[in-house]
Design an enzyme around this catalytic site. Structure first.
Site, PDB file in Angstrom:
ATOM      1  N   ASP A  29       0.637  -1.471   0.080  1.00 55.41           N
ATOM      2  CA  ASP A  29       0.266  -0.178  -0.061  1.00 55.41           C
ATOM      3  C   ASP A  29       0.868   1.698   0.227  1.00 55.41           C
ATOM      4  O   ASP A  29       1.820   1.399   0.436  1.00 55.41           O
ATOM      5  CB  ASP A  29      -0.971   0.192   1.478  1.00 55.41           C
ATOM      6  CG  ASP A  29      -1.815   0.829   1.037  1.00 55.41           C
ATOM      7  OD1 ASP A  29      -2.081   1.219  -0.071  1.00 55.41           O
ATOM      8  OD2 ASP A  29      -2.865   1.272   1.926  1.00 55.41           O
ATOM      9  N   GLY A  30      -0.097   2.273  -0.586  1.00 54.95           N
ATOM     10  CA  GLY A  30       0.917   3.200  -0.421  1.00 54.95           C
ATOM     11  C   GLY A  30       1.526   4.174  -1.676  1.00 54.95           C
ATOM     12  O   GLY A  30       2.133   4.657  -1.559  1.00 54.95           O
ATOM     13  N   GLY A  32       0.158   5.567  -4.646  1.00 58.16           N
ATOM     14  CA  GLY A  32      -0.488   7.032  -4.590  1.00 58.16           C
ATOM     15  C   GLY A  32       0.277   7.829  -3.531  1.00 58.16           C
ATOM     16  O   GLY A  32      -0.088   8.544  -4.791  1.00 58.16           O
ATOM     17  N   ARG A  33       0.570   7.231  -2.274  1.00 58.97           N
ATOM     18  CA  ARG A  33       0.905   8.708  -1.934  1.00 58.97           C
ATOM     19  C   ARG A  33       2.075   8.900  -2.261  1.00 58.97           C
ATOM     20  O   ARG A  33       3.146   9.907  -2.279  1.00 58.97           O
ATOM     21  CB  ARG A  33       0.552   8.158  -0.657  1.00 58.97           C
ATOM     22  CG  ARG A  33      -0.510   8.265  -0.267  1.00 58.97           C
ATOM     23  CD  ARG A  33      -0.741   8.000   1.559  1.00 58.97           C
ATOM     24  NE  ARG A  33      -2.038   6.342   0.601  1.00 58.97           N
ATOM     25  CZ  ARG A  33      -1.599   5.826   2.191  1.00 58.97           C
ATOM     26  NH1 ARG A  33      -1.437   5.957   3.469  1.00 58.97           N
ATOM     27  NH2 ARG A  33      -2.148   4.768   1.799  1.00 58.97           N
ATOM     28  N   TRP A  34       3.283   7.576  -2.255  1.00 53.30           N
ATOM     29  CA  TRP A  34       4.269   7.893  -2.390  1.00 53.30           C
ATOM     30  C   TRP A  34       4.285   8.913  -3.890  1.00 53.30           C
ATOM     31  O   TRP A  34       5.439   9.686  -4.300  1.00 53.30           O
ATOM     32  CB  TRP A  34       5.042   6.955  -3.225  1.00 53.30           C
ATOM     33  CG  TRP A  34       6.494   6.986  -3.922  1.00 53.30           C
ATOM     34  CD1 TRP A  34       7.056   6.186  -2.775  1.00 53.30           C
ATOM     35  CD2 TRP A  34       6.807   6.319  -4.935  1.00 53.30           C
ATOM     36  NE1 TRP A  34       8.501   6.572  -3.580  1.00 53.30           N
ATOM     37  CE2 TRP A  34       8.761   7.219  -5.072  1.00 53.30           C
ATOM     38  CE3 TRP A  34       6.718   6.948  -5.833  1.00 53.30           C
ATOM     39  CZ2 TRP A  34       8.859   7.386  -5.719  1.00 53.30           C
ATOM     40  CZ3 TRP A  34       6.946   7.355  -7.893  1.00 53.30           C
ATOM     41  CH2 TRP A  34       8.471   7.141  -7.508  1.00 53.30           C
ATOM     42  N   THR A  75     -10.886  -6.962  -4.399  1.00 47.53           N
ATOM     43  CA  THR A  75     -12.615  -7.239  -4.851  1.00 47.53           C
ATOM     44  C   THR A  75     -13.214  -5.423  -4.727  1.00 47.53           C
ATOM     45  O   THR A  75     -14.150  -4.611  -5.721  1.00 47.53           O
ATOM     46  CB  THR A  75     -13.114  -7.779  -4.625  1.00 47.53           C
ATOM     47  OG1 THR A  75     -12.792  -7.922  -2.814  1.00 47.53           O
ATOM     48  CG2 THR A  75     -12.642  -9.316  -4.826  1.00 47.53           C
ATOM     49  N   ASN A  77     -11.247  -2.488  -4.965  1.00 43.21           N
ATOM     50  CA  ASN A  77     -10.417  -1.489  -6.141  1.00 43.21           C
ATOM     51  C   ASN A  77     -11.082  -1.066  -7.573  1.00 43.21           C
ATOM     52  O   ASN A  77     -10.542  -0.315  -7.944  1.00 43.21           O
ATOM     53  CB  ASN A  77      -8.990  -2.340  -6.126  1.00 43.21           C
ATOM     54  CG  ASN A  77      -8.217  -2.380  -5.134  1.00 43.21           C
ATOM     55  OD1 ASN A  77      -6.647  -2.443  -5.142  1.00 43.21           O
ATOM     56  ND2 ASN A  77      -7.981  -1.196  -4.213  1.00 43.21           N
ATOM     57  N   ARG A 197       2.558  -5.400   6.236  1.00 42.91           N
ATOM     58  CA  ARG A 197       1.778  -3.640   5.105  1.00 42.91           C
ATOM     59  C   ARG A 197       2.028  -2.532   5.276  1.00 42.91           C
ATOM     60  O   ARG A 197       3.004  -1.911   6.375  1.00 42.91           O
ATOM     61  CB  ARG A 197       0.180  -3.390   6.241  1.00 42.91           C
ATOM     62  CG  ARG A 197      -0.615  -2.712   4.692  1.00 42.91           C
ATOM     63  CD  ARG A 197      -2.120  -2.249   5.503  1.00 42.91           C
ATOM     64  NE  ARG A 197      -2.921  -1.200   4.538  1.00 42.91           N
ATOM     65  CZ  ARG A 197      -3.967  -1.540   4.083  1.00 42.91           C
ATOM     66  NH1 ARG A 197      -4.676  -1.834   4.580  1.00 42.91           N
ATOM     67  NH2 ARG A 197      -4.440  -0.979   3.423  1.00 42.91           N
ATOM     68  N   ARG A 203      -5.056  -1.233   8.819  1.00 45.02           N
ATOM     69  CA  ARG A 203      -6.368  -2.413   8.735  1.00 45.02           C
ATOM     70  C   ARG A 203      -5.806  -3.543   8.020  1.00 45.02           C
ATOM     71  O   ARG A 203      -4.920  -3.838   7.497  1.00 45.02           O
ATOM     72  CB  ARG A 203      -7.271  -1.390   8.154  1.00 45.02           C
ATOM     73  CG  ARG A 203      -7.287  -0.761   6.796  1.00 45.02           C
ATOM     74  CD  ARG A 203      -8.259   0.006   6.206  1.00 45.02           C
ATOM     75  NE  ARG A 203      -8.252   1.468   5.707  1.00 45.02           N
ATOM     76  CZ  ARG A 203      -7.391   2.465   5.706  1.00 45.02           C
ATOM     77  NH1 ARG A 203      -7.566   2.756   7.402  1.00 45.02           N
ATOM     78  NH2 ARG A 203      -7.203   3.308   4.609  1.00 45.02           N
ATOM     79  N   GLU A 216       1.475 -12.868  12.750  1.00 48.76           N
ATOM     80  CA  GLU A 216       2.243 -11.411  12.677  1.00 48.76           C
ATOM     81  C   GLU A 216       2.465 -11.184  11.684  1.00 48.76           C
ATOM     82  O   GLU A 216       2.655 -10.568  10.806  1.00 48.76           O
ATOM     83  CB  GLU A 216       4.220 -12.044  13.993  1.00 48.76           C
ATOM     84  CG  GLU A 216       4.573 -13.215  14.328  1.00 48.76           C
ATOM     85  CD  GLU A 216       4.099 -12.573  15.606  1.00 48.76           C
ATOM     86  OE1 GLU A 216       3.952 -11.859  16.308  1.00 48.76           O
ATOM     87  OE2 GLU A 216       3.184 -14.015  16.831  1.00 48.76           O
TER      88      GLU A 216
HETATM   89  C1  IPE Z   1      -5.629  -3.488  -0.495  1.00 47.05           C
HETATM   90  O1  IPE Z   1      -5.126  -1.513  -0.114  1.00 47.05           O
HETATM   91  C2  IPE Z   1      -5.550  -3.461  -1.178  1.00 47.05           C
HETATM   92  C3  IPE Z   1      -3.914  -4.175  -2.375  1.00 47.05           C
HETATM   93  C4  IPE Z   1      -2.493  -3.229  -1.663  1.00 47.05           C
HETATM   94  C5  IPE Z   1      -3.731  -4.713  -3.434  1.00 47.05           C
HETATM   95  P1  IPE Z   1      -6.110   0.063  -0.055  1.00 47.05           P
HETATM   96  O2  IPE Z   1      -5.117   1.046  -0.468  1.00 47.05           O
HETATM   97  O3  IPE Z   1      -6.985  -0.187  -1.691  1.00 47.05           O
HETATM   98  O4  IPE Z   1      -6.934  -0.535   0.758  1.00 47.05           O
HETATM   99  P2  IPE Z   1      -7.665   0.208   1.770  1.00 47.05           P
HETATM  100  O5  IPE Z   1      -8.401   1.413   0.990  1.00 47.05           O
HETATM  101  O6  IPE Z   1      -6.591   1.990   2.340  1.00 47.05           O
HETATM  102  O7  IPE Z   1      -8.206  -0.145   3.003  1.00 47.05           O
HETATM  103  C1  IPE Z   2      -1.843   0.347  -3.814  1.00 43.24           C
HETATM  104  O1  IPE Z   2      -1.465   1.223  -3.349  1.00 43.24           O
HETATM  105  C2  IPE Z   2      -1.653  -0.023  -4.774  1.00 43.24           C
HETATM  106  C3  IPE Z   2      -3.395  -0.797  -5.265  1.00 43.24           C
HETATM  107  C4  IPE Z   2      -4.382  -0.765  -4.295  1.00 43.24           C
HETATM  108  C5  IPE Z   2      -3.422  -1.870  -5.903  1.00 43.24           C
HETATM  109  P1  IPE Z   2      -2.452   2.163  -3.229  1.00 43.24           P
HETATM  110  O2  IPE Z   2      -3.018   2.994  -4.786  1.00 43.24           O
HETATM  111  O3  IPE Z   2      -3.360   2.051  -2.390  1.00 43.24           O
HETATM  112  O4  IPE Z   2      -2.025   3.884  -2.559  1.00 43.24           O
HETATM  113  P2  IPE Z   2      -2.524   4.719  -1.740  1.00 43.24           P
HETATM  114  O5  IPE Z   2      -2.939   4.331  -0.399  1.00 43.24           O
HETATM  115  O6  IPE Z   2      -3.926   5.853  -2.027  1.00 43.24           O
HETATM  116  O7  IPE Z   2      -1.114   6.361  -1.730  1.00 43.24           O
HETATM  117 MG    MG Z   3      -4.114   2.146  -0.921  1.00 42.42          MG
END
Ligand code: IPE
Ligand code: IPE
Ligand code: MG
Length: 249
Positions: A29-30, A32-34, A75, A77, A197, A203, A216
């Site tokens: 995760d992250g 988009g923020r990166w 599911t 996304n 994570r 979460r 863990e």
């Molecule tokens: C979890 O990340 C799903 C994947 C990494 C593929 P999300 O970015 O979709 O999760 P939420 O929306 O922050 O819970």
């Molecule tokens: C995880 O990064 C990749 C996928 C869920 C496909 P995000 O796209 O969720 O990045 P943030 O959480 O918006 O930074």
């Molecule tokens: Mg995310």
């Protein structure tokens, strides 16, 4: 059969080879923020995320961790803007085409889990091809969760079991944990020992709900594209300090 690692390359000296997790799962995760922090469009984060995953896979292989499972698309996304979803599907397709040869050479067994039938046709074909071409590989079992949801996974298992009961092939009192697990996507790899994570969210976002009963958890503020060998090493050090009691004393 769990793949056996061959040679351990450069396992950091402070890690105990005998107490490494056998199965690591990661919520990447992250992205988009990166990208936002770099002043780039979100999709650039996803691109860099692929490099981070390749590095983690290599690292697990080098250090003798026999299974890695990565959450690539949930599911939920599908609810993102259409252009981002389209970009991700195209990216998955392209990465699979580009990386298959190397995965074959590196003896990686790739597997996909999730509701794969709802993915674009061309991606389904690439998934099929990559699983077939690597099915006998043994250095590491690499599973990508794509269009995966923990609840969906549990429901499809319930449906399959209910059908067997309806057909008279199974009695309700024969349904135990072992039988249930045979109907999960992870039947060939089992539960993760360590769930990582990135990006600091506390979460599980519908990932491996059944399987994480005794995993863990390791949550880091680091954004996925920045999660490198050093970060993974840190996660493993923390993991090795944990006392896994499994409800005992
Ligand atoms: C979890 O990340 C799903 C994947 C990494 C593929 P999300 O970015 O979709 O999760 P939420 O929306 O922050 O819970
Ligand atoms: C995880 O990064 C990749 C996928 C869920 C496909 P995000 O796209 O969720 O990045 P943030 O959480 O918006 O930074
Ligand atoms: Mg995310």
């Amino acid at each position: 059969m769990t793949p056996k690692p061959t040679v351990l390359q450069n396992l950091p000296a402070d890690l105990d080879e005998t107490r490494l997790p056998k199965h690591v799962a990661v919520i990447m995760d992250g992205n988009g923020r990166w990208a936002k922090r770099q002043g780039l469009p979100r999709i650039m984060g996803h691109r860099r995320g692929v490099d981070a995953l390749k590095e983690l896979l290599r690292c697990c292989k080098d250090w003798g961790i026999p299974a890695l499972t990565a959450y690539a698309f949930s599911t939920e996304n599908w609810g993102r803007p259409l252009d981002e979803v389209d970009f991700l599907m195209t990216l998955f397709d392209r990465v699979l085409r580009q990386e298959l040869r190397e995965m074959v050479q590196e003896n990686v067994k790739i597997n996909f889990m999730g509701n794969l039938g709802a993915l674009p046709r061309s991606l389904q074909a690439e998934i099929e091809r990559s699983m077939t071409e690597t099915q006998h590989n043994r250095s590491i079992q690499f599973t990508v969760a794509m269009n995966y949801g923990g609840r969906e996974e549990i429901l499809q298992a319930c449906r399959a079991i209910a059908t067997s009961v309806q057909q008279g092939l199974l009695q309700p009192d024969q349904i135990d944990e072992a039988l249930f697990e045979k109907h999960l996507y992870t039947s060939n790899v089992g539960d993760p020992d360590l769930l990582i994570r990135t990006s600091g969210e506390m979460r599980v976002s519908n990932f491996l709900l059944w399987q994480m009963a005794y995993a863990e958890l390791y949550i880091t503020e680091t954004l996925w594209p920045d999660f490198d060998r050093t970060e993974f090493h840190r996660a493993l050090c923390v993991y090795q300090q944990r006392d896994r009691r499994f409800g005992k004393v």
